[in-house]
Design an enzyme around this catalytic site. Sequence first.
Site, short mmCIF file in Angstrom:
data_model
loop_
_atom_site.label_atom_id
_atom_site.label_comp_id
_atom_site.label_asym_id
_atom_site.label_seq_id
_atom_site.Cartn_x
_atom_site.Cartn_y
_atom_site.Cartn_z
N CYS A 81 93.66 70.47 64.83
CA CYS A 81 94.25 71.72 64.34
C CYS A 81 93.64 72.92 65.06
O CYS A 81 93.83 73.08 66.25
CB CYS A 81 94.12 71.78 62.82
SG CYS A 81 95.29 72.93 62.08
N HIS A 168 97.04 66.23 61.46
CA HIS A 168 95.79 65.80 60.81
C HIS A 168 95.71 64.28 60.63
O HIS A 168 96.19 63.76 59.63
CB HIS A 168 95.62 66.51 59.47
CG HIS A 168 95.34 67.97 59.64
ND1 HIS A 168 94.07 68.47 59.77
CD2 HIS A 168 96.18 69.02 59.75
CE1 HIS A 168 94.12 69.77 59.94
NE2 HIS A 168 95.40 70.14 59.94
N GLU A 170 93.22 62.65 59.82
CA GLU A 170 92.20 62.30 58.82
C GLU A 170 92.74 62.20 57.40
O GLU A 170 92.03 61.74 56.52
CB GLU A 170 91.04 63.31 58.88
CG GLU A 170 91.36 64.72 58.37
CD GLU A 170 91.99 65.64 59.41
OE1 GLU A 170 92.66 65.13 60.33
OE2 GLU A 170 91.82 66.87 59.29
#
Lengths: 195, 315
Positions: A81, A168, A170
């Site tokens: 990001c 993202h 994660e």
Amino acid sequence: MKIFVVDNGGQWTHREWRVLRDLGVETKIIPNTTPLKEIEKENVDGLVLSGGAARIGWESARLGEIGEYLNHAKIPIIGLCVGHQFMALHFGGKAGPSTVPEFGKTKVTVKRDSPIFKGFPKTFIAWESHNDEIKELPDEFEILASSENCLIQAIHHKEKPFYGLQYHPEVEDTEFGYEIFKNFIEICKKYKSEK
Amino acid sequence: MFDAEKFVKEETEKLKEKLTDKAMIACSGGVDSTVAAVLAKKAIGNNLVAVYVDTGMMRKNETEEVRKMFENLGLNFKIINASEDFLTALENVTEPEEKRKIIGERFIRVFEEEAKKDGVKYLIQGTIAPDWIESGGGERDTIKSHHNVGGLPEDIGFEIVEPLRDVYKDEVRKVARLLGVESKERQPFPGPGLAVRIVGDITKEKVEVVREANAIMEGIIEKSADEGKIEKPWQYFATLLSSKTVGVHGDLRNYVYIVSIRAVQSLDGMSASYSKIPHEVLEKISIEITNKLGDKVNRVVYDITNKPPGTIEFE
């Protein structure tokens, strides 16, 4: 394997730590103001630059020392990001407010082979949360993936082991999220063995 | 991977070392604080007292169920009814962050008072990772001040101990299953309770409406899941909105509130996707809410927002 997570103030910084820990990596969250020397002392094999609330166009000072890491650290780095946006900006590209910001579910299409997308299907679902994006990529970088509203979803440096993702990996809702981290661990291992 | 057994062993040891005097656990009966209570009890036994605060913003029958659970756990416990205090403090407050901060402060004042009575030096909380992450601080933006973190006033008379700070809900559940905690599969319920399920100002009447709407939502969702009609969502609840719309009741016009129902799938609450509940189940919920609460609610909407961009709770 030791990979640190550099905290740029993201909501999901701790998730990055968790995924790395789940994959058996020795990991720690460090503030983005940590001097590079301190990181080097710990013999780290790779860095994750987290996302964060800083607006890349006018608040990159909030990102601390991460420019130093990109200049001098001799290890693989993946920016997520705002970490990804900063990477482009730092090497002479441009980043700023998105034409169409993306929040939540998006379809990402892989455009080019890269070790970071090893074993990936052509398209997958990813979770996004960004107001800004890369506007112009520096020459040393290539686009690896795109989405409908954001051309530069993933990048890599042509010569250095640097990678960036706008989305993202994660978060649990992103498909093949753990695979990104597994691939990054492989990249770090390979880099270490070739050093 | 997260190792629940190792976690229990390590955290109990840490708590044994840390808690050299009497401690109090702020316990809502939810999975986080109950796991923290069981860990602390393992560490210091009867030097622990659990305090449950009835804020008046609890769900239907919640306080009684928690009382039973505490008894089963063999905890020293106190149930404090502070409903009037909370309601008075929240009067005319509409801004979500203000609500959360007032609630955080009310909680801590109750704990302070109880701590003084019992000569307690430590307050244990079941704070988990998303609580402090979303509460913000430093470079991290504040999404919501969680009542146990961002809502805390600066002057507190005891030390706060948080054994679950680095874990997420799914990991807490693993520990809860290992320890046999009764509320191991209980869905998340925010500390500020129904106060953040009433958009805008809070009145006693609105609390009653939203409490009943939540009971209906929970009842039908749980029954449908038991019958195999749906996958049980990670969280499912009803929120009373602040706007009114027109309806028709027995040939008469009525003009009352909207209830939004929401169900999401998630692992850890940090990202979520809305549950694809069949229309037949949604319709049942809508009919029951609008019939039972007809003079207060004439419209039910289903929230189809993921997180992000939405958060799970409305405030």
